[in-house]
Structure formats: structure tokens, C-alpha cells
Scaffold this motif. Structure first.
Motif, short mmCIF file in Angstrom:
data_model
loop_
_atom_site.label_atom_id
_atom_site.label_comp_id
_atom_site.label_asym_id
_atom_site.label_seq_id
_atom_site.Cartn_x
_atom_site.Cartn_y
_atom_site.Cartn_z
N THR A 242 0.83 -1.21 0.00
CA THR A 242 0.00 0.00 0.00
C THR A 242 0.86 1.25 0.00
OG1 THR A 242 -0.16 -0.18 2.41
CG2 THR A 242 -1.96 -1.10 1.13
N TYR A 243 1.89 1.25 0.82
CA TYR A 243 2.78 2.42 0.87
C TYR A 243 3.63 2.50 -0.39
CZ TYR A 243 6.31 5.69 2.50
OH TYR A 243 7.17 6.77 2.62
N ALA A 244 4.11 1.36 -0.89
CA ALA A 244 4.94 1.36 -2.08
C ALA A 244 4.19 1.91 -3.30
CB ALA A 244 5.46 -0.05 -2.36
N VAL A 245 2.90 1.56 -3.41
CA VAL A 245 2.10 2.09 -4.51
C VAL A 245 2.04 3.61 -4.43
CG1 VAL A 245 -0.21 2.18 -5.54
CG2 VAL A 245 0.72 0.00 -4.77
N SER A 246 1.86 4.14 -3.22
CA SER A 246 1.76 5.59 -3.07
C SER A 246 3.06 6.29 -3.42
CB SER A 246 1.36 5.93 -1.63
OG SER A 246 2.42 5.72 -0.71
N ARG A 247 4.16 5.54 -3.42
CA ARG A 247 5.47 6.10 -3.77
C ARG A 247 5.83 5.85 -5.23
NH1 ARG A 247 8.43 8.95 0.33
NH2 ARG A 247 10.34 7.89 -0.31
N GLY A 248 4.89 5.32 -6.01
CA GLY A 248 5.12 5.14 -7.44
C GLY A 248 5.92 3.92 -7.81
N VAL A 249 6.10 2.98 -6.90
CA VAL A 249 6.95 1.81 -7.15
C VAL A 249 6.43 0.96 -8.31
CG1 VAL A 249 7.69 -0.40 -6.16
CG2 VAL A 249 7.88 1.71 -4.83
N TYR A 250 5.11 0.88 -8.48
CA TYR A 250 4.54 0.00 -9.50
C TYR A 250 4.16 0.74 -10.78
CZ TYR A 250 4.34 -3.20 -5.56
OH TYR A 250 4.68 -3.99 -4.49
N ASP A 251 4.56 1.98 -10.90
CA ASP A 251 4.27 2.74 -12.12
C ASP A 251 4.96 2.10 -13.32
OD1 ASP A 251 2.94 4.44 -10.46
OD2 ASP A 251 4.32 6.13 -10.68
N GLY A 252 4.30 2.18 -14.47
CA GLY A 252 4.91 1.73 -15.72
C GLY A 252 4.67 0.28 -16.06
N LEU A 253 3.95 -0.46 -15.23
CA LEU A 253 3.66 -1.86 -15.54
C LEU A 253 2.49 -1.96 -16.52
CD1 LEU A 253 3.83 -3.49 -11.98
CD2 LEU A 253 5.58 -3.59 -13.77
N ASP A 254 2.54 -2.99 -17.36
CA ASP A 254 1.41 -3.29 -18.25
C ASP A 254 0.46 -4.31 -17.64
OD1 ASP A 254 1.95 -1.77 -20.76
OD2 ASP A 254 3.84 -2.89 -20.66
N ALA A 255 0.96 -5.19 -16.78
CA ALA A 255 0.12 -6.20 -16.15
C ALA A 255 0.84 -6.71 -14.92
CB ALA A 255 -0.18 -7.35 -17.11
N PHE A 256 0.05 -7.19 -13.95
CA PHE A 256 0.60 -7.66 -12.69
C PHE A 256 -0.01 -9.01 -12.37
CE2 PHE A 256 1.05 -7.72 -8.01
CZ PHE A 256 2.39 -7.35 -7.89
N LEU A 257 0.85 -9.99 -12.04
CA LEU A 257 0.39 -11.36 -11.78
C LEU A 257 0.63 -11.71 -10.32
CD1 LEU A 257 1.97 -11.38 -14.84
CD2 LEU A 257 0.68 -13.51 -14.90
N ASP A 258 -0.44 -12.17 -9.68
CA ASP A 258 -0.41 -12.43 -8.24
C ASP A 258 -1.00 -13.81 -7.96
OD1 ASP A 258 -0.54 -11.87 -5.35
OD2 ASP A 258 -2.70 -11.68 -5.70
N TRP A 259 -0.53 -14.44 -6.91
CA TRP A 259 -1.15 -15.69 -6.48
C TRP A 259 -1.07 -15.76 -4.96
CZ3 TRP A 259 0.13 -20.69 -4.42
CH2 TRP A 259 1.43 -20.78 -3.92
N HIS A 260 -1.83 -16.66 -4.40
CA HIS A 260 -1.74 -16.91 -2.97
C HIS A 260 -2.06 -18.36 -2.69
CE1 HIS A 260 -2.10 -16.62 1.33
NE2 HIS A 260 -1.61 -15.41 1.25
N PRO A 261 -1.32 -18.99 -1.77
CA PRO A 261 -1.69 -20.35 -1.36
C PRO A 261 -3.14 -20.40 -0.91
CG PRO A 261 0.48 -19.78 -0.51
CD PRO A 261 -0.08 -18.53 -1.12
N SER A 262 -3.75 -21.55 -1.14
CA SER A 262 -5.19 -21.66 -0.92
C SER A 262 -5.52 -23.09 -0.51
CB SER A 262 -5.91 -21.26 -2.22
OG SER A 262 -7.30 -21.41 -2.09
N THR A 263 -6.80 -23.37 -0.41
CA THR A 263 -7.26 -24.75 -0.23
C THR A 263 -7.87 -25.28 -1.52
OG1 THR A 263 -9.40 -23.96 0.57
CG2 THR A 263 -7.72 -24.41 2.22
N ALA A 264 -7.80 -24.49 -2.58
CA ALA A 264 -8.34 -24.89 -3.87
C ALA A 264 -7.46 -24.33 -4.97
CB ALA A 264 -9.78 -24.39 -4.03
#
Length: 588
Positions: A242-264
Motif C-alpha cells: 500500500t505504501y509502495a504504490v503511493s510512492r510510485g513503485v509500480y508505475d509503468g507496468l502493463d500487467a501484474f500477476l499475483d497468487w496466494h496459497p489456498s485450499t483450492a
């Protein structure tokens, strides 16, 4: 996460989102809720319900997607290609290194903002894969950005890595009953050490492996691309991104891929809850417990606040809201009246605007508790995030890749551990989820759930979230049972499968420009007329711990970073004893 049936991926995200492999419907057969049931849910939500018009709450309206009955996910989006084959082969060929990294981070079990060894291990893995690594992202010592570029003019793809553990969830891996790996022997306050009860050891590892696989494939097949991996600190506290986004860290990306461990094993395009984390500090006056008159107990104030805040639930907490708290500082010994006490809340709702309304009521409760106890109170926001903006087209591409690759291939050892854990937890002994869950539209009525700091990224770049089964069917995250799985047979299978799903989807974005265009076009449509602004307060300084000298030297950082005040301002009570009034005249 809530169900990680990933009809609502952010809900499948868990980290703070946590999942159960159940359908997000009212029926037991997995069918979509009927119109009658939807209207009942809306009636239950009343004027504070979660179906909103754009005029009422544009952030929620953009995230809620009601799709007509009879939805069928499109086919043929994922395409076989030599580049994808190379990426998947790299993961298979390096599976021992990948699972070894997962084990190393699991054994470190380092808490938020203090992931010294874990962040280094992940960074060194990517350095060996040809990435340029820079530590100190957004001022956080254990956050880093790793970049690999080939050619020019290609897309810029981001991957999300986390590696923090949770307090109190220590557990021996592969053991099907509660058996803490680290037990704290304290005669007055026994407890357990930290553990990866949310599976972040696997999360960061699989994302790093996927990023490395895509970089390898791009070089081998001469595909222009920039791959950026963001090693993120303190996800469990929803602070790092949340803080990194406010500092422009993710600027310039075309797409972002995320995952998280789950039960499915699932993906989807639902939303998550927005959240503000707030800590209230009450200050009183210490004194002997045997002569308490005139003392001012800060703990009394915290207890009163906790009690009063519970009364908000009936008339002030909608079905889309959540309110939970813990007293994280309540004194040390009964014979000393606590002079300082702290109680921390997570305030969640469907959008940041709705969070603020509920937060104001919680703050009013704190002020009332302070007034009643004759103490003083102050509060500080420790983190705040938006609800996640989903991407239907991105989820459909991810789903098609997951179907083509197939579910994780769990061994009998993995299933047996899952059954042992299910028996210990009083759950049906169904083992691991060994299929790809159907892609279904999100529930048309938003009923709340977990939160994720990936959400703030999702309003700035098209984002997909996916879950891969690491814990048993029916289990929950933030538990010792998940820690038992994370670096054992279930987790080691999940980490490889997740890397494959991420890498395959990323390669499609490179080799099929039309897929990336569809994702970006949907993002533009969803965000039209909405301007993201951080939910963090003006002047916010993120909490940090001073790193050990060896870590600063190894990562070439200096202390402190320029975005915080160091040392932090001390919180010291200046309260006076409470008056009981004039002395009573002696009786005659």
C-alpha cells in the motif's frame, strides 16, 4: 481469503484473505443463488448493502461484476508455444532449487518488516537467474525490486513476492497434529514461535520461479519484455505494497500477476474488502494494585473500548463489513496498574468510503472509553488499503492456462497429511483439492471477506489473482495446520504448480498482444472516471525496525531511510493521579 473458489480471486488471496473450498453460494450443490435468494440478501443488507450504483460508490461499483446466468468461460485463450514450453521446462528442471528455496524461507519463519534472511534468499535466487536486484524499495529494508529486460518495446510484467511469517503459528512440517516447532517456555505466558501459517514461503518462491522462467524463455526465444519482481515486506500487516504504490513503485507496468496459497486451485474476478488498520494507545497512571485509589488504568480503557465496540455489530456493521481487534499491550503484572495499553483494530468494508464511516464510529468509541476511564487516548493508522479491482479477461486467461496445465499432482503422502490434519481439526477427511475449480462469476451481492495490499496495485495496473491448493480442503489460513503443509509434500507440489500457472499466463501476454490489449482495455473501462488515491493518511510514516548491521552491509543500504523519523517519537504518559475529592472529615 474467503473462498478460494476464486470466483473472487482477491478473496482467494488470503493473506489476509483466507479460504475455504466451498461454493460462494447459498446452496449446497454449487448452483448460483436464485433471484429470490439474491433479493433476500439485499434485504438483509438493507440501506447499507453492498450492491451500489456508480453514483453512490464508484469504487465498489467498478469492482462488482454481475454476470448473467449461464456463464461459460471462453476457450482457446491460452496458446501452446515454444516460449511457453521453455518456461514450463525451466520450472520442471529447477524444481529442486524451487522447493529448496521454499524450505529455506519456511525454516526462517521471519515476522513482518524483519524478513532479513528470507528476502536475501529470494533476491539471490533471482540474481542467479540474471535479474538486477535493488534493496530498499519504498524505504523498506527488506523490500527489493528485481528487474530483467530483454530487447526493447515489449510489455512490462510484474510479479508479487511475499515472505513474512505470522506470530504464534510455529509447527513442525509434515506433522498432522499440533506440534509447535518453537515453544516459548514462560511460566506466566507460554506460547509458540512464528510460523508460515499463511504459506508466504511458497508464495514468494513460486512467484520468483515464474519470473525467472519467463526471463529464461524471453532470452531463449528473443522476446522483448521487461520482467519485474517485487519482493514485498509485511503483507501480513498490509503495509508493504500500500505504501509502495503511493510512492510510485509500480508505475509503468502493463500487467501484474499475483497468487496466494489456498485450499483450492482456482481463479476468478471478485473483489476484496477495503481495510484500515488502527492502533489506539491509552495512557493512565501506574500504581500499586493493592492501593488502587487514584490510579488510572489504561487497560480498563482498552477493555471498555473492546466491549463498547462490540455493540456496533447489530446496527452499524453491514454484511459486507468486518471488525476485529486484539489487545496487544495490556500490562505486565496484576500488581501494577497498567499505565499504557494498546488495542488494535482491523476495520473492513466494501470500499474505502465505507471503511471511513465505520472507522469514525470506532474512534468515537475510543474517545468515550478514555473519557469514562479518565485516561487519554491517541490513535495511529498503521495501514490502509482499497478493495481489489478485478479483471475478468485476465482471470479467463489464467483459468484457461490452469485447465491446460492441469491440477497439482499431489502424492499419497500429501493427501495423507491433509487427511491427518482434517482429522485433527474435526473436518471431513477429503485430502487435498486435486482439480481445477470451475470459473464462475462472483456473487452478485458482496458479502465481505479478507483484504490484501495487492488491491492498491490493482487500481493502478491490470491485476490477476490465483490460488493453488497448499492446505487441506476445508482448512483455514493463519493456522498451524497451514504451516504444517507449507514446506511439506502439499506445499512443495503447490509451489511448482503455481509457478507454472503464473509463467504460462505471462508468456501468453508476451506472445499474444491481443490478450494483453483485452486486459488493458477492460482495466481502462473499469477505472473510467475513478482516480485512485492512497487511503493512507497525509504525513503517514510506515512502521519499521532497524536492520542488523550485517544485513545493511549485505544489501548495501544505509540507515535510516529518508522517509521516516528515527528514532521514533517516544510515547510516555504524563497523566496525573485521579482526584477523589476533599478529604473526609473524621467521624465523631
Amino acid at each position: 481469503m474467503s473462498l478460494v473458489h476464486r470466483s473472487s480471486p482477491p478473496e482467494a488471496r488470503v493473506c489476509d484473505l483466507h479460504d475455504q473450498h466451498d461454493h460462494e453460494t447459498s446452496g449446497t450443490d454449487g448452483a448460483r443463488p436464485s433471484r429470490r435468494r439474491i433479493m433476500q440478501l439485499l434485504g438483509a443488507a438493507g440501506v447499507t448493502g453492498a450492491v451500489m450504483s456508480a453514483e453512490a460508490d464508484p469504487a465498489m461499483a467498478a469492482a462488482v461484476d454481475v454476470t448473467a446466468a449461464g456463464y461459460r468461460p471462453p476457450e482457446g485463450l491460452a496458446q501452446d508455444s515454444p516460449a511457453k514450453d521453455s518456461a514450463l521446462a525451466w520450472i520442471t528442471g529447477n524444481s529442486d532449487r524451487i522447493t529448496g528455496l521454499n524450505t529455506e524461507i519456511w525454516e526462517n519463519a521471519e515476522l513482518s518488516l524483519r524478513e532479513w534472511k528470507s528476502s536475501l534468499a529470494e533476491a539471490e535466487f533471482l540474481q542467479r537467474a540474471g535479474f538486477d536486484v535493488r534493496f530498499g524499495t519504498a524505504g523498506f529494508p527488506t523490500a527489493f525490486t528485481a528487474t530483467y529486460s530483454y530487447g526493447s518495446g515489449g510489455p512490462v510484467l510484474g510479479f508479487s513476492g511475499e515472505y513474512d511469517a505470522l506470530p504464534g503459528l510455529s509447527q513442525h512440517k509434515g506433522v498432522g497434529h499440533h506440534d509447535p516447532r518453537e515453544y516459548v517456555h514462560d511460566p506466566f505466558a507460554p506460547g509458540y514461535g512464528p510460523g508460515h501459517g499463511c504459506g508466504h514461503s511458497a508464495l514468494g518462491t513460486a512467484a520468483a520461479a515464474a519470473a525467472a522462467a519467463v526471463a529464461h524463455s524471453a532470452k531463449k526465444h528473443r522476446l522483448p519484455v521487461t520482467v519485474k519482481f517485487f519482493g514485498s515486506t509485511a503483507e501480513e500487516a498490509l503495509i508493504g505494497k500500500t505504501y509502495a504504490v503511493s510512492r510510485g513503485v509500480y508505475d509503468g507496468l502493463d500487467a501484474f500477476l499475483d497468487w496466494h496459497p489456498s485450499t483450492a486451485n482456482a481463479t476468478g474476478w471478485g473483489s476484496s474488502t477495503a481495510m484500515t488498520a488502527v492502533t489506539f494507545t491509552f495512557l493512565g497512571v501506574a500504581g500499586h494494585g493493592g492501593t488502587p485509589l487514584g490510579n488510572k488504568s489504561a487497560l480498563d480503557a482498552a477493555v471498555m473500548m473492546a466491549t463498547m465496540s462490540e455493540f456496533l455489530r447489530e446496527e452499524n456493521l453491514a454484511p459486507s463489513g468486518r471488525l476485529h481487534w486484539v489487545i496487544n499491550n495490556g500490562g505486565d503484572i496484576p500488581n501494577v496498574t497498567p499505565e499504557i495499553a494498546e488495542i488494535s483494530y482491523y476495520v473492513r468494508e466494501g470500499s474505502t468510503a465505507r471503511v471511513q464511516v465505520l472507522l469514525d464510529k470506532v474512534i468515537a468509541v475510543a474517545e468515550a472509553a478514555a473519557k469514562a476511564s479518565r485516561t487519554t487516548v491517541r490513535h495511529r493508522i498503521t495501514s490502509a488499503c482499497w478493495n481489489q479491482l478485478p479483471s475478468k479477461s485476465f482471470a479467463e486467461l489464467m483459468y484457461d492456462n490452469m485447465k491446460r496445465i492441469g491440477p497439482p499432482r499431489f502424492t499419497e503422502e500429501a493427501h495423507q497429511l491433509a487427511r491427518d490434519l482434517q482429522e485433527s481439526l474435526g473436518l471431513p477427511q477429503r485430502g487435498m483439492h486435486a482439480e481445477i475449480a470451475e470459473l464462475t462469476p462472483p456473487n452478485p451481492v458482496f458479502l465481505g471477506g479478507g483484504s490484501t495490499d495487492v488491491a492498491d496495485i490493482s487500481w493502478n495496473v491490470p491485476t490477476v489473482s490465483m490460488g493453488a491448493a497448499l492446505a487441506p480442503i476445508g482448512g483455514k489460513f493463519h493456522t498451524w495446520s497451514t504451516a504444517a503443509c507449507a514446506a511439506a509434500a502439499p506445499g512443495q507440489t503447490a509451489v511448482v504448480a503455481a509457478a507454472q500457472y503464473l509463467a504460462a499466463t505471462a508468456v501468453d501476454l508476451i506472445t499474444q498482444p491481443e490478450r494483453l490489449k483485452a486486459v488493458k482495455d477492460e482495466f481502462a473501462a473499469r477505472t473510467q472516471g475513478i482516480t485512485w488515491k492512497t487511503a493512507l493518511p497525509d504525513g503517514y510514516e510506515p512502521p519499521m525496525y532497524e536492520p542488523p548491521e550485517w544485513f545493511l552491509k549485505k544489501t548495501r543500504q544505509s540507515w535510516p531511510p529518508d522517509n521516516i523519523t528515527w528514532p521514533p517519537r517516544r510515547i510516555v504518559s504524563q497523566e496525573k493521579f485521579s482526584s477523589l475529592g476533599p478529604e473526609l472529615a473524621p467521624q465523631k
